[in-house]
Design an enzyme around this catalytic site. Sequence first.
Site, short mmCIF file in Angstrom:
data_model
loop_
_atom_site.label_atom_id
_atom_site.label_comp_id
_atom_site.label_asym_id
_atom_site.label_seq_id
_atom_site.Cartn_x
_atom_site.Cartn_y
_atom_site.Cartn_z
N GLU A 175 0.59 -57.11 -1.21
CA GLU A 175 -0.81 -56.78 -1.55
C GLU A 175 -1.74 -57.67 -0.73
O GLU A 175 -2.82 -57.24 -0.34
CB GLU A 175 -1.05 -57.00 -3.06
CG GLU A 175 -2.48 -56.72 -3.46
CD GLU A 175 -2.68 -56.62 -4.97
OE1 GLU A 175 -1.72 -56.27 -5.69
OE2 GLU A 175 -3.80 -56.91 -5.43
N ARG B 156 -4.94 -49.98 -4.72
CA ARG B 156 -5.21 -51.14 -3.84
C ARG B 156 -5.34 -50.72 -2.38
O ARG B 156 -4.87 -51.43 -1.47
CB ARG B 156 -4.12 -52.22 -4.00
CG ARG B 156 -3.98 -52.77 -5.40
CD ARG B 156 -5.22 -53.54 -5.87
NE ARG B 156 -5.08 -53.89 -7.26
CZ ARG B 156 -5.55 -53.14 -8.27
NH1 ARG B 156 -6.22 -52.02 -8.04
NH2 ARG B 156 -5.39 -53.53 -9.51
N SER C 272 -2.32 -61.61 -6.94
CA SER C 272 -0.99 -60.98 -6.83
C SER C 272 -0.59 -60.86 -5.37
O SER C 272 -1.33 -60.31 -4.56
CB SER C 272 -1.02 -59.58 -7.44
OG SER C 272 -1.30 -59.67 -8.81
C1 LIG Z 1 -7.00 -65.80 -9.06
C2 LIG Z 1 -7.11 -64.42 -8.43
C3 LIG Z 1 -7.10 -63.29 -9.24
C4 LIG Z 1 -7.18 -62.02 -8.66
N1 LIG Z 1 -7.17 -60.93 -9.48
C5 LIG Z 1 -7.25 -59.69 -8.95
C6 LIG Z 1 -7.27 -58.52 -9.78
O1 LIG Z 1 -7.19 -58.60 -11.00
N2 LIG Z 1 -7.36 -57.31 -9.20
C7 LIG Z 1 -7.44 -57.15 -7.85
O2 LIG Z 1 -7.54 -56.02 -7.37
N3 LIG Z 1 -7.44 -58.24 -7.03
C8 LIG Z 1 -7.35 -59.49 -7.54
N4 LIG Z 1 -7.35 -60.59 -6.71
C9 LIG Z 1 -7.38 -60.39 -5.25
C10 LIG Z 1 -8.79 -60.39 -4.64
O3 LIG Z 1 -9.70 -61.19 -5.39
C11 LIG Z 1 -9.37 -58.99 -4.50
O4 LIG Z 1 -8.54 -58.18 -3.67
C12 LIG Z 1 -10.79 -59.01 -3.90
O5 LIG Z 1 -11.35 -57.72 -3.98
C13 LIG Z 1 -10.80 -59.48 -2.44
O6 LIG Z 1 -12.14 -59.71 -2.08
P1 LIG Z 1 -12.49 -60.77 -0.95
O7 LIG Z 1 -13.95 -60.66 -0.69
O8 LIG Z 1 -11.98 -62.11 -1.29
O9 LIG Z 1 -11.66 -60.16 0.26
P2 LIG Z 1 -11.06 -60.93 1.52
O10 LIG Z 1 -9.75 -61.53 1.16
O11 LIG Z 1 -12.09 -61.83 2.11
O12 LIG Z 1 -10.83 -59.68 2.50
C14 LIG Z 1 -9.93 -58.66 2.10
C15 LIG Z 1 -10.05 -57.51 3.11
O13 LIG Z 1 -11.34 -56.92 3.00
C16 LIG Z 1 -12.01 -56.95 4.25
N5 LIG Z 1 -13.43 -57.17 3.97
C17 LIG Z 1 -13.97 -58.03 3.08
N6 LIG Z 1 -15.32 -57.89 3.06
C18 LIG Z 1 -15.62 -56.93 3.98
C19 LIG Z 1 -16.82 -56.34 4.45
N7 LIG Z 1 -18.02 -56.70 3.97
N8 LIG Z 1 -16.74 -55.39 5.40
C20 LIG Z 1 -15.55 -54.99 5.90
N9 LIG Z 1 -14.36 -55.51 5.52
C21 LIG Z 1 -14.41 -56.46 4.56
C22 LIG Z 1 -11.36 -58.08 5.03
O14 LIG Z 1 -11.50 -57.88 6.43
C23 LIG Z 1 -9.93 -57.95 4.57
O15 LIG Z 1 -9.31 -56.91 5.30
C24 LIG Z 1 -7.28 -61.86 -7.25
C25 LIG Z 1 -7.30 -63.02 -6.44
C26 LIG Z 1 -7.21 -64.28 -7.03
C27 LIG Z 1 -7.26 -65.50 -6.13
#
Ligand SMILES: Cc1cc2nc3c(=O)[nH]c(=O)nc-3n(C[C@H](O)[C@H](O)[C@H](O)COP(=O)(O)OP(=O)(O)OC[C@H]3O[C@@H](n4cnc5c(N)ncnc54)[C@H](O)[C@@H]3O)c2cc1C
Length: 294
Positions: free
Chosen positions: A284, A158, A210
């Site tokens: 996380e 992660r 998580s």
């Molecule tokens: C129901 C649910 C289930 C989930 N299951 C999992 C799982 O099984 N495994 C897992 O690993 N995670 C899981 N997650 C967490 C999450 O979905 C992941 O970490 C996902 O990869 C985050 O993506 P996001 O675009 O929403 O990131 P955000 O929350 O929007 O951003 C996260 C970080 O990434 C940065 N970021 C995002 N996009 C960019 C970009 N284009 N350029 C630079 N920085 C950027 C942001 O600045 C921030 O620091 C889950 C979440 C939920 C709500």
Amino acid sequence: MSSLRNFTTMKVGGDPECLIELKKTPHPIWAELPRPIRILGNGSNTLIDDVGLKGTVVVTRDSGLADPAILETSEKGVHVRASSGIFLPRLCRWAARQGLTGLEYMIGVPGTLGGAVVLNAGANGQEAKDSVMAVRGIDLQTGQPFEWVAKDLDWSYRHSRFCHSPDQYWIESVDLLLQPLDSALVDARIEENLLYRKTKTPYQKPSLGSVFTRLPHGDQWYYPGQLIEEVGLKGHRIGDAQVSDVHANYIVNVGQARFEDVIALIKLIENKVLSEKGLTMRREILIWTDRSMI
Ligand SMILES: Cc1cc2nc3c(=O)[nH]c(=O)nc-3n(C[C@H](O)[C@H](O)[C@H](O)COP(=O)(O)OP(=O)(O)OC[C@H]3O[C@@H](n4cnc5c(N)ncnc54)[C@H](O)[C@@H]3O)c2cc1C
């Protein structure tokens, strides 16, 4: 509509000083945006303060993005380029239709590809680092483009190089190396993942997935959900923030949860696990606030 609660899966967050949606403003003049610049994918791992934020929040998620491009097929695999703002389940289904394997874990992860790279997202035995070849974007401090290959990305559980310097980089596109596999087999893996996740994930309520990472314990792991259950906090509620009774490592928004409710619940968990188990929990989720309360 500018409230960031509309841009996160937890449905918590206030107004930023400046909000840019790349789907409406695809070429912002980065140098002119109020600082800091924070990049938000689908906000599925980010808890945002509901009193608002200084600076700019740039939202990358865009359901209107073009499908990924297949750049090359070789004996190493199929080289694909995708925009960072693509929604992971959409990318996963696209790969299945092309007969490509490597992204099946994405089906249950409601984030964007950019967020998955930053956090080395993973599930069901696969992680982002397994398929990422290269990442391109812009260094927001210098305004210069960058391109890094996978070995430069300092991957771990992660975690990637981008975690060292949040707010410095915008990832624009990601190159992936996938392997050919019959679409029916890829679909079968996706359905298996979905079935497994549905029983263990409180998808019906807003959350951030998580809250804590697992903790190393010799050559085994401590699982945060189990620790939280053992200290008696499964189902515990502060305001409208509740430790899920489906999976104790999720905090769900059961109504109009406030940022402070979620923070109070996180701190309660951390304090109880420390005092009763002697273990320091690791978050996380990311927390965006200009206050010094976390
Ligand atoms: C129901 C649910 C289930 C989930 N299951 C999992 C799982 O099984 N495994 C897992 O690993 N995670 C899981 N997650 C967490 C999450 O979905 C992941 O970490 C996902 O990869 C985050 O993506 P996001 O675009 O929403 O990131 P955000 O929350 O929007 O951003 C996260 C970080 O990434 C940065 N970021 C995002 N996009 C960019 C970009 N284009 N350029 C630079 N920085 C950027 C942001 O600045 C921030 O620091 C889950 C979440 C939920 C709500």
